[in-house]
Design an enzyme around this catalytic site. Structure first.
Site, short mmCIF file in Angstrom:
data_model
loop_
_atom_site.label_atom_id
_atom_site.label_comp_id
_atom_site.label_asym_id
_atom_site.label_seq_id
_atom_site.Cartn_x
_atom_site.Cartn_y
_atom_site.Cartn_z
N GLU A 5 0.83 -1.21 0.00
CA GLU A 5 0.00 0.00 0.00
C GLU A 5 0.87 1.26 0.00
OE1 GLU A 5 -2.73 1.41 -0.27
OE2 GLU A 5 -4.41 0.06 0.13
N ASN A 137 -10.65 5.64 1.88
CA ASN A 137 -9.68 5.34 0.83
C ASN A 137 -9.71 6.41 -0.25
OD1 ASN A 137 -7.70 3.38 0.15
ND2 ASN A 137 -9.16 1.73 0.58
N ASP A 187 -10.14 1.53 -4.35
CA ASP A 187 -9.10 1.53 -3.31
C ASP A 187 -8.31 2.83 -3.45
OD1 ASP A 187 -6.87 0.69 -1.53
OD2 ASP A 187 -7.78 -1.29 -1.70
#
Length: 294
Positions: A5, A137, A187
């Site tokens: 991430e 997100n 995302d």
């Protein structure tokens, strides 16, 4: 990686920072030598951003800290949710106002709307901006810094706000898109210099490019089942780095990884904690932007 991430391009060092949330670790990649350096963290790490004097601002499960890669020192700033053990900090980025914007998420299944979005100002003060979120997100800003993008991966929706660079206030909330699991739940994200918002479709193995008015202008198929966040980097900001999480695809389980591809339109450079943009100058004030577009 288990959950890759938060890729962030560091122009001063010419490296890419990214994280593995549960390991927990922060990585730096030198794309030229392909050398990866690993820095262990004391708790789950959701996201990071650039700060002054070579430091990074880091969202850990234990709160938001300033981290010095050269010494390894962590300096606690604030914990937005000290009493919500079911939550953890997730996607976070430095905004055009020089503040660190970080969201939380319900860290159990099924996801409940216990998450919020916070603004951590350079003086360490913390304010709640949004609440009732499942998985905060998709933070990104338009090239001129006057529009903020945000997503809830489980609602699911992508929304936009008018953004006041002077004080970080939001107004005129509206829905940009509502991608489902087939199209790719939203995302992490990044914007390019044409204002296209590139959203990682974590359930569909794609990147979805939305115009500022919400039109899906392009979908890029990826060789991973679960991309988590794109980031523009490289000397000309035309390399798109993409993290992913481990997942099931084509009958076998794949590990999380880091991909890269060249894009026709360069990206928008990231902001630095404690250094708000000059109002009215968009991205042109940023030396990194000027160097990348010569």
């Amino acid at each position: 990686m288990e959950i890759g991430e938060s890729p962030v391009w560091d122009r001063a060092r010419d490296v890419l920072w990214f994280v593995d949330i549960p390991k927990p670790a922060i990585y730096s990649l030198d794309p030229r030598s392909r050398r990866v350096t690993t820095y262990g963290m004391p708790s789950m790490v959701g996201s990071l951003g650039l700060a002054d004097h070579g430091k990074l601002i880091v969202a850990l499960r234990s709160g938001v800290h300033m981290w010095d890669p050269s010494s390894g020192d962590l300096e606690f700033i604030v914990h937005p949710e000290p009493d919500l053990d079911v939550n953890r900090l997730n996607d976070g980025k430095v905004g055009p106002d020089g503040s660190f914007w970080v969201g939380s998420m319900h860290d159990a299944m099924p996801r409940a709307p216990t998450g919020s979005l916070y603004r951590i100002a350079p003086d360490g003060s913390c304010s709640k901006v949004l609440n009732g979120l499942h998985v905060s997100n998709g933070l990104a800003w338009s090239p001129d810094g006057r529009t903020m993008y945000h997503a809830d991966s489980r609602a699911p929706y992508i929304q936009t706000f008018d953004f006041n660079i002077a004080d970080g206030t939001l107004s005129n909330r509206r829905t940009l898109a509502e991608p489902d699991a087939t199209a790719g739940l939203p995302d992490g994200a990044a914007t390019d210099q044409n204002g296209v918002y590139w959203s990682a479709g974590v359930t569909a193995g794609v990147l979805n490019g939305f115009s500022p008015d919400g039109v899906l202008v392009r979908t890029i198929d990826l060789p991973v089942s679960s991309p988590t966040m794109p980031c523009f980097g490289g000397p000309d900001l035309s390399t798109l780095f993409i993290t992913s999480l481990s997942g099931q695809g084509s009958g076998s389980r794949s590990r999380g990884t880091l991909l890269s591809l060249r894009m026709e339109v360069p990206g928008v450079p990231v902001d630095v904690f404690g250094k708000p943009r000059s109002i009215g100058l968009g991205t042109a004030h940023n030396p990194q932007f000027q160097k990348a577009t010569r």
